[in-house]
Enzyme design. Structure first.
Site, short mmCIF file in Angstrom:
data_model
loop_
_atom_site.label_atom_id
_atom_site.label_comp_id
_atom_site.label_asym_id
_atom_site.label_seq_id
_atom_site.Cartn_x
_atom_site.Cartn_y
_atom_site.Cartn_z
N ASP A 1 -10.80 1.67 -3.43
CA ASP A 1 -11.29 1.32 -2.09
C ASP A 1 -12.80 1.18 -2.07
OD1 ASP A 1 -8.96 0.97 -0.76
OD2 ASP A 1 -9.00 2.86 0.33
N ASP B 1 0.83 -1.21 0.00
CA ASP B 1 0.00 0.00 0.00
C ASP B 1 0.86 1.26 0.00
OD1 ASP B 1 -2.36 1.47 0.11
OD2 ASP B 1 -3.23 0.23 1.70
C1 GLA Z 1 -5.79 1.80 2.32
C2 GLA Z 1 -6.18 0.68 1.38
C3 GLA Z 1 -7.25 -0.16 2.03
C4 GLA Z 1 -6.74 -0.70 3.34
C5 GLA Z 1 -6.29 0.43 4.23
C6 GLA Z 1 -5.63 -0.08 5.48
O1 GLA Z 1 -6.84 2.70 2.47
O2 GLA Z 1 -6.58 1.18 0.15
O3 GLA Z 1 -7.62 -1.21 1.17
O4 GLA Z 1 -5.67 -1.60 3.11
O5 GLA Z 1 -5.38 1.29 3.58
O6 GLA Z 1 -5.22 0.94 6.30
#
Ligand code: GLA
Length: 687
Positions: free
Chosen positions: A496, A432
């Site tokens: 997301d 990420d």
């Molecule tokens: C980001 C990612 C999510 C999740 C969160 C965790 O927002 O896009 O899918 O993994 O971080 O903190």
């Protein structure tokens, strides 16, 4: 020799090498049959932009190269030194052009590749051959498009709503999509497309460019008063970011150019073919616990989730954010990549072992480039930030950025990742990157360029040490989706948002660049966590089915009936997976704005989804004219998956019917009447 012709899969690029300077690009578009060098001579008189636009070649628009050698500025005029090519008619090939300007103290090597699918890749390498430093302003890759490309399509977006299309006329001037976020960006266009008036998925002539780069970058379209027009892409450099000492070089990211004489689908298929040249093993259906449990990492809860996941047919379990030291919320812990002893006294083994016993792979979330000021790492090494030591950049999500180009930082992250991948035999990492880079400084200079390359090096080294490891590129959803990162990762987290209605659009447009098997698509909770919209399971599943399918829903709260229904969808996905993840993606230019029609086609079978987004205005729907089929072939047509709730279905859905590809493509299937937020899947088998 006065021309070099690259041609493959119906596309061609013609370089005019008759003059002293850089080759000029005479043509990028449809193939020219058996045209040879001498056949083209009579048309070579018309002006054409050089491989790197410059005033010395009478290009008064945006220069391809900008930079300065203080006190002794020489506008660059290239002399061609050599040209090497292995171009084979119909099979693509490579052209390598070497040029120099002795006075300016610069050498240029341009590599132009046409692959077997007709996709063109271009990059330049600039070397400073003089003793004094050369401050590079920018070096971009551009190819011409003809005057008839009168419309532009590009994309913008935000967190949880990526790849929103925008269209405009391609007039005189520059349309420039610039990104200075230090990552590809939710609003990063990904593709900039120019095309003939009204081009669609299946019609019109289109030219597209994509910058394969995960740092600051630009995509632009320019039309000059002289009439010439081009598409370009490259890295955006800050002043002083790249200063070349004697003998030092800068290489641009690859820029990808895709032409199609038959609309966006064909353009997209060339891009997909390029990525698919690196094949992947079958994509395991994935459960990610983020929207199921967030930071609640109680072992019992996770074990129950894993049991239910396995029972539903899920093949990979991914433990998201929250497993490492101090990470009980998003205000602390980033950087402390040690399993939290308080939450996980036995390490992750009790979970990982159970997951494996249940027959699933195990994956883990990391955000390697980031650090919370509230972490052991930041307390021990306050000087490891990608920033001036005297001043913190503005925080975002309580986090700051590590300076990966510092050898100690790189070594720390490599050791942590390598150790954890080894200890837990991780099959998968979700990598990420949850913030834009603000005021990034490395070694006293602007830092995004070095940071991007260091991230690539870290990924490459980790993969070298663990060849079976798969990596997902996530960046608050889809903010790092580009061919630079995709060259070293196996899928992207598309968004997301798991809201299936928004996802239909996000996947449709992200899917121009990324094929379905590399596009993460999860079945979310009945009520979406971001939009708050409640959508039926059948619709959530029919949407996720068309990507690399997964689940991001607390299955411990699902009913037996829901679990059974989900298992049915997962089984359908697995059955269709060899088709979904290898076939050609097609999107119909369906005239009814309340519905979408898209599918995936192999020579012997196909699957389509007719997707009702909103309520239909007309009584009867527009027929489902299925694109991409062989007009000569006969197909057996049947409904796949359960009938959507509340649907009124036409007769053909009652049993397999046999129809030719031409009837299916020209007349189409009579439309069903569906409720909004439902989809009908149609499967075709060639007989
Ligand atoms: C980001 C990612 C999510 C999740 C969160 C965790 O927002 O896009 O899918 O993994 O971080 O903190």
């Amino acid at each position: 020799m006065s021309t070099v012709i690259l041609s493959a899969a119906g596309a061609a690029l013609v370089l005019d090498v008759s003059a002293q300077g850089l080759p000029r690009v005479r043509h990028f578009g449809a193939e020219l049959g058996s045209a040879q060098d001498q056949d083209l001579l009579p048309v070579l008189a018309a002006p054409a932009p050089p491989l790197l636009p410059a005033q010395g070649d009478t290009w008064y628009g945006r220069p391809g190269l900008s930079g300065v050698r203080e006190g002794e500025h020489w506008p660059v005029r290239w002399t061609l030194e050599r040209l090497d090519t292995d171009a084979t008619q119909g099979a693509g090939g490579t052209v390598t052009v070497t040029a120099a300007d002795e006075r300016a103290g610069l050498r240029l090597v341009s590599e132009l590749v046409m692959d077997a699918g007709g996709l063109v890749s271009l990059r330049h390498t600039l070397t400073n051959t003089a003793a004094s430093p050369y401050r590079l302003g920018g070096l971009v890759c551009a190819l011409p498009v003809p005057g008839r490309a009168g419309e532009l399509l590009d994309f913008t977006g935000r967190w949880a709503l990526e790849k929103v299309p925008q269209r405009r006329a391609f007039g005189q001037g520059v349309w420039s999509r610039e990104n200075r976020r230090g990552r590809t960006g939710h609003d990063g266009t990904g593709l900039l497309v120019a095309g003939t008036q009204g081009f669609g998925f299946g019609s019109g002539e289109v030219w597209a460019v994509h910058a394969g780069w995960s740092g600051n970058h630009v995509h632009y379209a320019e039309r000059m008063a002289e009439g010439a027009a081009l598409l370009g892409a490259g890295e955006l450099l800050d002043p002083g970011e790249v200063v070349l000492g004697e003998g030092e070089s800068y290489t641009t990211p690859w820029a990808y150019f895709s032409w199609s004489g038959a609309g966006l689908d064909d353009m997209s298929a060339r891009l997909h073919a390029h990525l698919r040249a690196r094949p992947l093993p079958a994509r395991p259906v994935t459960l990610n616990n983020w929207e199921a449990t967030y930071f609640d990492h109680g072992l019992d809860r996770l074990l129950e989730l894993a049991e239910r996941a396995a029972a539903a047919g899920i093949e990979r379990f991914v433990l998201d954010d929250g497993w490492f030291r101090h990470r009980r919320h998003d205000r602390a812990g980033l950087g402390d990549w040690y399993v939290d002893e308080g939450v996980w006294p036995g390490g992750l083994h009790p979970l990982a072992d159970r997951v494996r016993k249940l027959g699933m792979q195990f994956g883990l979330w990391f955000e390697p480039e980031m650090v919370n000021p509230d972490s052991d790492l930041a307390r021990e090494h306050p000087d490891w930030l990608l920033a001036r030591p005297e001043r913190m950049p503005p925080p975002h999500r309580n986090q700051q950025v590590l300076d990966l180009a510092r050898p100690e930082v790189y070594a720390y992250l490599l050791e942590r990742l390598d150790t954890l991948v080894g200890e837990y035999a991780l099959d998968y990492i979700k990598w990420d990157h949850n913030r834009d880079l603000a005021e990034p400084v490395h070694d006293g200079a602007p830092g995004v360029h070095a940071q991007t390359l260091a991230t690539y090096r870290l990924l490459d080294e980790l993969r070298r040490r663990h060849p079976g490891l798969e990596i997902e590129s996530c960046s608050s959803g889809g903010a790092r989706i580009d061919y630079g990162i995709l060259a070293r990762t196996d899928r992207v987290w598309t968004s997301d948002s798991n809201d299936a209605l928004d996802r239909q659009a996000i996947q449709r447009w992200t899917g121009l660049l990324v094929p379905p098997e590399r596009m993460g698509a999860h079945v979310g909770a009945p009520r979406d966590h971001i939009t708050g919209r409640s959508l039926p399971l059948a619709f959530r599943a029919a949407t996720a089915l068309f990507g690399h399918m997964g689940v991001e829903w607390d299955l411990t709260s699902a009913s037996e009936a829901e679990l059974e229904e989900l298992a049915g969808w997962i089984a359908l996905h697995k059955r269709l997976r060899p088709l979904l993840h290898a076939g050609r993606v097609v999107r119909a230019d369906h005239p009814d704005p309340s519905a979408l029609l898209h599918g995936v086609v192999l020579p012997d079978r196909a699957v389509f989804a007719y997707v009702q987004l909103t309520s239909r205005v007309t009584v009867g729907g527009e027929p489902l004219r299925l694109p991409g089929l062989d007009p000569q072939a006969v197909y057996e047509v049947r409904v796949a998956g359960p009938e959507p709730d509340g649907a009124r279905l036409p007769d053909w859905t009652g049993g397999p019917v046999r129809l030719s590809g031409s009837v299916l493509g020209e007349l189409g299937l009579p439309a069903p009447s569906l409720r909004p937020a439902s989809a009908l899947l149609v499967e075709l088998l060639r007989v």
